[in-house]
Enzyme design. Structure first.
Site, PDB file in Angstrom:
ATOM      1  N   GLN A   1      34.007   0.625 133.691  1.00 52.97           N
ATOM      2  CA  GLN A   1      33.539   0.922 131.927  1.00 52.97           C
ATOM      3  C   GLN A   1      34.763   1.447 131.478  1.00 52.97           C
ATOM      4  OE1 GLN A   1      30.690   4.394 133.430  1.00 52.97           O
ATOM      5  NE2 GLN A   1      31.434   4.420 135.457  1.00 52.97           N
TER       6      GLN A   1
ATOM      7  N   ASP B   1      29.849 -25.038 127.032  1.00 50.62           N
ATOM      8  CA  ASP B   1      31.036 -24.772 127.176  1.00 50.62           C
ATOM      9  C   ASP B   1      32.352 -25.433 127.293  1.00 50.62           C
ATOM     10  OD1 ASP B   1      33.017 -22.215 126.935  1.00 50.62           O
ATOM     11  OD2 ASP B   1      31.111 -21.567 125.426  1.00 50.62           O
TER      12      ASP B   1
ATOM     13  N   ASP C   1      34.732 -13.215 141.206  1.00 53.05           N
ATOM     14  CA  ASP C   1      33.200 -12.575 141.231  1.00 53.05           C
ATOM     15  C   ASP C   1      31.413 -13.255 140.442  1.00 53.05           C
ATOM     16  OD1 ASP C   1      31.908 -10.238 140.855  1.00 53.05           O
ATOM     17  OD2 ASP C   1      32.710  -9.379 138.851  1.00 53.05           O
TER      18      ASP C   1
ATOM     19  N   HIS D   1      37.435 -20.329 128.673  1.00 56.65           N
ATOM     20  CA  HIS D   1      36.278 -20.434 128.037  1.00 56.65           C
ATOM     21  C   HIS D   1      34.626 -20.445 128.564  1.00 56.65           C
ATOM     22  CE1 HIS D   1      33.813 -19.847 124.369  1.00 56.65           C
ATOM     23  NE2 HIS D   1      35.063 -19.565 123.311  1.00 56.65           N
TER      24      HIS D   1
ATOM     25  N   VAL E   1      34.321  -7.312 136.733  1.00 57.27           N
ATOM     26  CA  VAL E   1      33.845  -5.988 136.220  1.00 57.27           C
ATOM     27  C   VAL E   1      32.415  -6.859 135.912  1.00 57.27           C
ATOM     28  CG1 VAL E   1      35.707  -5.835 134.635  1.00 57.27           C
ATOM     29  CG2 VAL E   1      34.502  -7.996 134.394  1.00 57.27           C
TER      30      VAL E   1
ATOM     31  N   ALA F   1      25.220 -22.168 114.216  1.00 55.98           N
ATOM     32  CA  ALA F   1      24.419 -21.182 114.462  1.00 55.98           C
ATOM     33  C   ALA F   1      23.419 -20.654 112.798  1.00 55.98           C
ATOM     34  CB  ALA F   1      25.174 -19.731 114.299  1.00 55.98           C
TER      35      ALA F   1
ATOM     36  N   SER G   1      32.711 -15.964 119.352  1.00 53.32           N
ATOM     37  CA  SER G   1      32.079 -16.875 120.808  1.00 53.32           C
ATOM     38  C   SER G   1      31.904 -15.567 122.331  1.00 53.32           C
ATOM     39  CB  SER G   1      33.713 -17.338 121.114  1.00 53.32           C
ATOM     40  OG  SER G   1      33.079 -18.345 121.253  1.00 53.32           O
TER      41      SER G   1
END
Length: 409
Positions: free
Chosen positions: A70, A108, A138, A163, A181, A270, A348
């Site tokens: 957090q 990606d 993770d 990336h 995280v 996009a 991104s």
């Protein structure tokens, strides 16, 4: 309480109480029946314990303490983030934690999804060059479905940049596992599709092939965290536009980054009508100074960085210290080391927030069991938090993504 009557100052007496012995092993219902049968008991009811309504995972972030995420993942909190804790709790309550059952394709630089030791590469550059194929600590093996590498034309879309792993982390990084995280749609599965090389560059042939592959192989959401220059027109990318139309027909929602040129025009892909375009906001709730905008902008999400200079917008304070960037587990300094590098910001980084929220909406069933891409897009925009002038505008689109509102009836 009992109050004595008569002459003099009133005195207060404590009521008489009697201790009742409850036998070990009795259930709550058995205990209630016994208590209610006693003439001296006026009422008997359970005493439930309330808990905080939001799910707060244990991931330590950089603080090294439970819940430390957090301190750096402001983008997932309420306020100027997307309110992940309330969204997570809603998904847990309905039995679809983290968007379980949904597949998100990440087109990606690849993803650090597999432990394969030393992996030779061939087509991209020097055939003698090798990379270390390691899964991010993770992520878990079950977090992925089969993907493809359209740069080297093989079935091993390993990341050689970082990336793509970062983008995938925002979507589906393992959560509540005491590592790193969190990921917004941590229950969804990632389909790694490599269309960008180790420099983060890719051509329209690889990109269009990747879009078709993802749609053909069951991706519910396709994330495109890259851009062409704003000078590129639709006439120059007919193969990509055709692939986007194919993905829409197959029922996949395509989400794309608006671009980082601070331009008054959303960049392709996009900008295409089949793509949900995403601009970036800062920790202050201002549009980021680099974020492309324009009439084609649909929604915004956290991307980090500096505030844009917008007179009259009280959220925009470019003279102050910039807010935080976006943190996820990825390569940190080399392909041999993972960490939580602090330099990632941009549209991104904003786009995968929207892709993850779309996965949650699909899994939640809030708009039906098998919603169309149009329905999911409409839901995300209708539940966004308005920023800037009232109503949709060219800087913020429909507003700031709100994952909790999106999944809550």
């Amino acid at each position: 309480m009992q109050r004595e009557t008569g002459v003099g100052a009133p005195r207060v007496f404590a009521p008489r109480t009697r201790m009742l012995t409850i036998r070990d092993g009795q259930t709550v219902s058995e205990t209630l029946r016994e208590l209610r049968a006693r003439p001296e008991v006026a009422t008997a009811a359970p005493n439930p314990v309330a808990r905080a309504s939001a799910f707060l995972p244990s991931d330590p972030g950089t603080a090294g303490t439970p819940g430390g995420w957090q301190q750096i993942q402001w983008n997932f909190l309420s306020g100027n983030g997307v309110d992940a804790p309330d969204a997570w709790q809603r998904m847990i309550d309905i039995g679809r934690p983290g968007g379980a059952g949904v597949t998100v394709a990440v087109l990606d630089t690849g993803v650090a999804y597999s432990d394969r030791g030393r992996c030779p590469r061939s087509a991209e550059s020097d055939s003698r060059r090798t990379v270390t194929c390691r899964r991010s600590p993770d992520f878990r093996t079950g977090d992925f479905v089969a993907g493809y590498d359209f740069v080297d034309d093989d079935s091993r879309p390993n990341d050689e940049n970082g990336h793509g792993t970062h983008v995938s982390g925002t979507i589906g990084e393992a959560t509540d596992d005491d590592v790193g995280v969190t990921g917004l749609a941590y229950g969804a599965r990632i389909m790694p599709v490599r269309v960008l090389d180790r420099l983060g560059e890719g051509d329209s042939v690889a990109i269009s092939a990747g879009i078709r592959f993802a749609a053909r192989n069951g991706a519910d959401v396709i994330n495109l965290s890259f851009e062409f220059g704003t000078q590129v027109t639709r006439a120059e990318i007919p193969d990509i536009l055709a692939a986007l139309r194919y993905a829409r027909r197959k029922g996949a929602l395509v989400v794309g980054a608006s671009g980082n040129a601070a331009a008054r025009s959303v960049a392709y892909p996009a900008r295409a009508s089949q793509v949900l375009s995403v601009g970036a906001t800062t920790q202050h709730g201002c549009v980021a100074e680099y974020s492309n905008n324009g009439a084609n902008l649909d929604i915004v999400a956290p991307g980090g960085g500096e505030d844009a200079r917008i007179p009259g917008d009280t959220n925009c304070r470019p003279e102050e210290k910039p807010g935080g960037n976006i943190f996820q587990m990825t390569f940190d300094g080399s392909l041999r080391r993972f960490g939580l590098p602090g330099g990632y910001m941009g549209t991104s980084m904003a786009a995968p927030h929207v892709s993850a929220a779309a996965a949650l909406v699909i899994a939640s069933g809030v708009i039906g069991a098998d919603p169309s891409p149009e329905a999911v897009e409409s839901r995300l925009k209708a539940t966004a938090r308005d920023l800037g002038p009232a109503g949709p505008d060219f800087r913020y689109g429909a507003g700031l993504l709100d994952a909790a509102r999106a999944v809550t009836p």
